[in-house]
Design an enzyme around this catalytic site. Structure first.
Site, PDB file in Angstrom:
ATOM      1  CE  LYS A   1     -42.460  -8.114 -50.922  1.00  0.00           C
ATOM      2  NZ  LYS A   1     -42.997  -8.426 -49.608  1.00  0.00           N
TER       3      LYS A   1
ATOM      4  CB  CYS B   1     -41.862 -13.148 -50.776  1.00  0.00           C
ATOM      5  SG  CYS B   1     -43.413 -12.300 -50.431  1.00  0.00           S
TER       6      CYS B   1
END
Length: 420
Positions: A212, A266
């Site tokens: 991720k 993010c």
């Protein structure tokens, strides 16, 4: 063991769509959030965030009795933790919300339960969460103690969705499943396959965590390249958008578009998780963060230059010059302002400028706290009518629809190439 009841901890931009996705498959879902307003809103069949099609799914799920929101965890067969993981002032990961979520579900855990961490986290976070749970529930066994024979299965499964497309991508995108044991991975895969049409790709928890972080760091580095090009092109008198369009005609070149910086929960955050754990090795990733974090300051300098030009060409005083900033969200056509460079730019302009700073953001009804008392929220037409200097920060579809003849201003700072 089947998953008759599923609990999602954290009902934000990821947690609520995830809860709705499970509920749409006629599973009993208990959503948990400390925000009482969010809980009350969801239980009315409404939503407290902006995301296309989510409102319809939530309404149907609540009316059908499949989705309920509460403020404290209840017993379930599977728990998904989707809470924020911000970084501290020194760019160190702050795991306080994950720790709090883990400790909140510990009292209601029972043998056979599955716990999944979805929150973007530094490498080792899943193991740390398992340790917190083990300390809170010494009567149960966990993967780090009992391996495949553990009473509780634990996995890390990050989301891969684009705001504005969440309800599509949540179902269609492949999912990385990082169990602490093969059994943990298998059970987590079975859970997601309740609604997932994409593939469940199995690995271990540490690799899934790093995957991720790697995905978003890759994007951050590529955006930094585009942003650095925009600085160079400005210095050299070159239209950066034309340059990128031409360069991208090369079959193996795909340069991204520059902007006022990088925002969101993010891309603007995750690379720091890698840098904080590997400060001597993550040199490129670190430099990209500095380039992207520095872009808002460059934008403000361009605005200052535009105001100076405006003053030189008119008989106005600085206090009479109005600046309009178009967009506050971290990306087009959403209401999410988290880590948005546009918010930072607007704040810096308002703090510097003695005149009025206007802000246009069609996706929010009120200003964030950081801008209250500093700027005035206006609609597009009013801002175009009143402002002397225009600053394009987010290329919302409403802004792209503005006709050239409606723009009378001579002084424009366009960070997105909308008015080029």
């Amino acid at each position: 063991m089947s998953f008759e009841t599923i609990s999602v901890i954290g009902l934000g931009y990821i947690g609520l769509p995830t809860a709705a996705a499970f509920a749409s498959r006629k599973k009993k879902v208990i959503g948990v959030d400390v925000n009482a307003h969010a809980v009350e809103t969801i239980n009315r069949g409404a939503i407290h965030i902006v995301e296309p099609d989510l409102d319809k799914v939530v309404k149907i799920a609540v009316e059908g009795g499949y989705l309920q929101a509460v403020t404290k965890p209840q017993a379930a067969d599977a728990f998904l933790i989707a809470v924020p993981t911000p970084f501290k002032g020194d760019h160190e990961p702050d795991m306080i919300f994950v720790e709090s979520a883990a400790k909140s579900i510990a009292p209601v855990l029972k043998k056979g339960d599955l716990v999944i961490l979805e929150s973007t986290s530094p490498v080792g976070a899943t193991e740390q969460m398992a340790q917190w749970l083990a300390e809170a529930r010494p009567d149960l066994s966990f993967p780090q103690q009992a391996g495949e024979a553990a009473d509780i299965n634990i996995a890390y499964c990050p989301e891969r969705v684009l705001p504005g497309q969440v309800m599509v991508e949540l179902i269609q995108n492949d999912r990385v499943i990082g169990g602490m044991t093969p059994k943990c991975s298998a059970r987590a895969s079975a859970l997601y396959k309740i609604f997932l049409e994409g593939e469940c790709v199995v690995t271990n928890s540490r690799t899934a965590e790093m995957c991720k972080l790697t995905e978003n760091s890759f994007r951050d580095v590529n955006i930094a390249f585009a942003n650095e090009l925009s600085l160079i092109c400005d210095e050299q008198g070159i239209n950066v958008w034309e340059l990128i369009r031409l360069a991208n005609r090369h079959p193996r070149v795909n340069i991204l578009q520059p902007g006022p910086g990088v925002g969101g929960h993010c891309i603007a955050v995750d690379p720091w998780f890698i840098v904080s754990q590997n400060p001597q090795l993550a040199r490129l990733i670190h430099t990209a963060r500095l380039v992207n974090d520095g872009k808002p300051l460059w934008v403000v300098d361009r605005v200052k230059a535009a105001v100076a030009d405006c003053l030189a060409a008119s008989d106005k005083r600085a206090s009479e010059v109005k600046i309009a900033c178009f967009g506050l969200a971290f990306k087009p056509d959403i209401d999410d302002l988290r880590e948005s460079p546009a918010v930072g730019v607007a704040r810096l302009i308002a703090e510097w400028h003695v005149g009025e700073t206007l802000v246009v953001e069609p996706n929010v009804e009120q200003l964030p706290k950081s801008l209250m008392g500093l700027v005035t929220l206006k609609d597009t037409a009013t801002a175009l009518q009143q402002a002397d200097v225009l600053v394009m920060l987010v290329d919302h579809k409403q802004f792209k629809a503005i006709k050239p003849e409606d723009i009378k201003q001579q002084w424009i700072v366009d960070t997105k190439g909308v008015w080029r």
